[in-house]
Design a protein around this motif. Structure first.
Motif, PDB file in Angstrom:
ATOM      1  N   GLU A  56     -19.278 -19.228 -22.023  1.00 21.25           N
ATOM      2  CA  GLU A  56     -19.084 -20.375 -21.154  1.00 21.25           C
ATOM      3  C   GLU A  56     -17.619 -20.776 -21.118  1.00 21.25           C
ATOM      4  O   GLU A  56     -16.806 -20.314 -21.929  1.00 21.25           O
ATOM      5  N   THR A  57     -17.285 -21.636 -20.170  1.00 17.18           N
ATOM      6  CA  THR A  57     -15.892 -22.076 -20.044  1.00 17.18           C
ATOM      7  C   THR A  57     -15.609 -23.210 -21.022  1.00 17.18           C
ATOM      8  O   THR A  57     -16.497 -24.004 -21.357  1.00 17.18           O
ATOM      9  N   ARG A  58     -14.346 -23.255 -21.481  1.00 24.72           N
ATOM     10  CA  ARG A  58     -13.922 -24.303 -22.415  1.00 24.72           C
ATOM     11  C   ARG A  58     -12.518 -24.775 -22.051  1.00 24.72           C
ATOM     12  O   ARG A  58     -11.712 -24.005 -21.535  1.00 24.72           O
ATOM     13  N   PRO A  59     -12.197 -26.048 -22.363  1.00 23.32           N
ATOM     14  CA  PRO A  59     -10.815 -26.514 -22.193  1.00 23.32           C
ATOM     15  C   PRO A  59      -9.896 -25.758 -23.155  1.00 23.32           C
ATOM     16  O   PRO A  59     -10.308 -25.344 -24.242  1.00 23.32           O
ATOM     17  N   THR A  60      -8.661 -25.565 -22.771  1.00 25.82           N
ATOM     18  CA  THR A  60      -7.655 -24.927 -23.627  1.00 25.82           C
ATOM     19  C   THR A  60      -6.380 -25.747 -23.568  1.00 25.82           C
ATOM     20  O   THR A  60      -6.281 -26.731 -22.823  1.00 25.82           O
ATOM     21  N   ALA A  61      -5.384 -25.320 -24.341  1.00 26.51           N
ATOM     22  CA  ALA A  61      -4.103 -26.031 -24.342  1.00 26.51           C
ATOM     23  C   ALA A  61      -3.463 -25.995 -22.957  1.00 26.51           C
ATOM     24  O   ALA A  61      -2.771 -26.948 -22.560  1.00 26.51           O
ATOM     25  N   ILE A  62      -3.679 -24.918 -22.220  1.00 26.95           N
ATOM     26  CA  ILE A  62      -3.104 -24.801 -20.890  1.00 26.95           C
ATOM     27  C   ILE A  62      -3.912 -25.583 -19.870  1.00 26.95           C
ATOM     28  O   ILE A  62      -3.372 -26.125 -18.898  1.00 26.95           O
TER      29      ILE A  62
END
Length: 364
Positions: A56-62
């Motif tokens: 699944e998709t996740r938030p990242t630093a970018i």
């Protein structure tokens, strides 16, 4: 285009992360002429969209502001719905490529994006003989967006490692070769029927007898037969593979060179045909219509063009028939031309054919 659209989606949904914890990229597989780097002037492109791991998709630093999570399949389905129209739809001066997605698992009824697990299940439970030829040309054509080069290469290798044993079997499957040869015979017969229906007013340089398709079919069949044990025969480009087949003794060097010359000539004619009216066609008229323009583009007189074309068609068809032993069947035991579609000239010939079966006892 891919990177721009993927980054826009990642701002909203985050980065696709697989079960291993690694970012998962979309793998765009170019099939057919695109995979073999053999596109013609008016080619459409056959694409298959894949990814390696579910997740699944996740938030990242970018992309810290992502607020909603999607499965990787959902994320890349959204991306596919952006990419295909961007390439295919006519806007302003035109379009980039006609896009055909029908070679994906389960064709039009299948999901637009598949995981490697889904691809594996399909190939080994439902994959058909002709799909071995389609995947022989398959090549991942994009570069990574979210993963690094090493991770992306691993994902590509994971997918292609599923494809290789499907295309190239350790032991030869004669049944598959037989069914593919019969399929080609049907295509050849139908093309011939259409040419006859038009009273020989044109020839199809791709699908007709001794055309482009017969050189490609011959080459790919010999690859499938021998490629399971010989990695040098697993390439995608027709001309290079004819050289490789000659080197391995599958065909003579003389035949390979003549087939290469024939292939280049036929492809040049095909390009010229499509340049004339920017049409996706392989028909060359015998008189008038596109013939003068095609001959002019090739820098050859009309009569010389037809003379050369007939010589090439004759050589290619005889070579094809000698390898696949189709000539005897066509001359002595083939079904009457047009019987599948019920042409008026086929009725009496079909009665005679069926009668011969009864007399010889072949109906039992």
């Amino acid at each position: 285009m891919l990177k721009a659209q993927a980054h826009e989606l990642a701002k909203r949904f985050g980065v696709p992360i697989g079960a291993s914890g690694a970012p998962q990229d979309l793998l765009i597989v170019g099939m057919g002429k695109l995979g073999g780097r053999e596109l013609n002037v008016s080619s459409d492109i056959d694409l298959v969209f894949l990814y390696d791991e579910d997740g699944e998709t996740r938030p990242t630093a970018i992309y810290p502001d992502a607020r909603r999570s999607l499965t990787i399949q959902e994320f890349y389905e959204r991306l596919a719905r952006r990419l295909i129209p961007a390439l295919n739809d006519i806007e302003g001066p035109g379009f980039v490529f006609r896009v055909d997605m029908r070679l994906r698992p389960n064709g039009d009824s299948g999901p637009i994006v598949c995981s490697s697990d889904m691809l594996e299940t399909y190939l080994y439970t439902q994959g058909r003989d002709w799909e071995r030829f389609a995947w022989l040309k398959g090549r991942v054509i994009n570069t990574p967006v979210f993963s690094d080069g090493e991770t992306f290469s691993r994902q590509v290798n994971n997918v292609m490692s599923l494809v290789k044993p499907f295309v190239f079997r350790k032991y030869l499957d004669f049944g598959a070769i037989t069914s593919l040869t019969k399929l080609h015979e049907m295509i050849r017969a139908e093309t011939t029927r259409r040419e006859i229906a038009r009273k020989g007013s044109y020839v199809n340089v791709k699908l007709g007898r001794g055309g482009i398709r017969e050189i490609e079919f011959l080459t790919q069949t010999l690859q499938v037969i021998r490629g399971g044990r010989d990695s040098s025969l697993r390439g995608r480009e027709t001309l290079l593979m004819l050289d490789a087949l000659a080197k391995e003794g599958a065909i003579s060097s003389e035949v390979a060179n003549k087939l290469k010359e024939s292939y280049v000539f036929l492809r040049d004619v095909e390009h010229a045909i499509q340049y004339v009216n920017d049409e996706q066609t392989q028909r060359l008229s015998r008189h008038g219509e596109n013939l003068p323009n095609v001959a002019g583009l090739l820098g050859i007189q009309e009569e010389k063009l037809w003379e050369r074309l007939e010589q090439v068609n004759d050589f290619v068809s005889k070579t094809f028939d000698s390898i696949f032993q189709t000539e005897k069947a066509e001359n002595k035991g083939d079904w009457p031309l047009g019987w599948e579609t019920g042409t008026s000239t086929a009725a009496s010939a079909l009665v005679e054919k069926l009668t011969s079966f009864r007399v010889s006892g072949r109906s039992r």
